[in-house]
Design a protein around this motif. Structure first.
Motif: not given
Length: 204
Positions: A107-112
């Motif tokens: 979930l950390k890098p969202l949104p891609l």
């Protein structure tokens, strides 16, 4: 011997050479001398599927009173080449193609959101060869016609093909054939009324 070396003999020889030249058949055209050379195509039409390309080629032949020549991956009508996609020829890259760290779900890098989107040729029978055919035709085209189906998806499919071939699909070089019926009179009317592809930019 003196006679053949005289000015009179020279006149006779010149007359013989001129007569031979006048009766010599005209030289072959470039097309006849080099049948393997592909001459420059004036317009390349890109339909969404082979059946649509054949219909367009038949219409061009009908209106220009010429014939349709079937080639590998396209139809030739005079200086026109009518080629085709096979549905979507390209597909968007996966997340990990942009950044290897995105391969593992989190979930950390969202949104891609990549800075720009990348497309790759789809894997499938005949697709790489058809892409090569289209790109080869477009290299020698003076104008291009997006002849995809009359809908948002058809617009996008052909725009992507043109873009991946190194041409701006919304440049003045590219026109749009909006064909919603394949009846002969409707195809003829649509061809006569092609408009700039840029007018359909909102669909792509």
């Amino acid at each position: 011997e003196a006679f053949f070396g005289s000015p009179f003999s020279m006149v006779l020889e010149l007359h013989r050479l001129i007569s031979r030249r006048l009766h010599t058949p005209s030289p072959l055209s470039i097309r006849d001398q080099f049948p393997g050379v592909r001459l420059q195509m004036t317009t390349v039409w890109i339909a969404e599927k082979p059946s649509a390309a054949k219909t367009i080629a038949d219409a061009l032949a009908r209106t220009s009173r010429s014939s349709v020549q079937r080639n590998d991956g396209y139809f030739k009508v005079g200086d026109n080449a009518v080629t085709f996609a096979r549905g979507h020829l390209f597909e968007l890259a996966q997340a990990h193609d942009y950044d290897s760290s995105w391969k593992t779900w989190s979930l950390k890098p969202l949104p891609l959101i990549p800075q720009s989107f990348i497309s790759f040729p789809r894997k499938g029978s005949g697709i790489p060869a058809q892409i090569r055919t289209i790109k080869g035709l477009l290299k020698s085209a003076r104008s291009v016609v997006n002849a995809g189906d009359a809908a948002r998806e058809g617009q996008l499919i052909i725009d992507n093909v043109i873009r991946e071939s190194g041409i701006d699909p919304f440049s003045s070089k590219v026109q749009r054939l909006w064909l919603s019926s394949y009846a002969d009179q409707d195809v003829d009317r649509a061809i006569a009324g092609i408009k700039p592809n840029a007018e359909r930019k909102a669909l792509s």
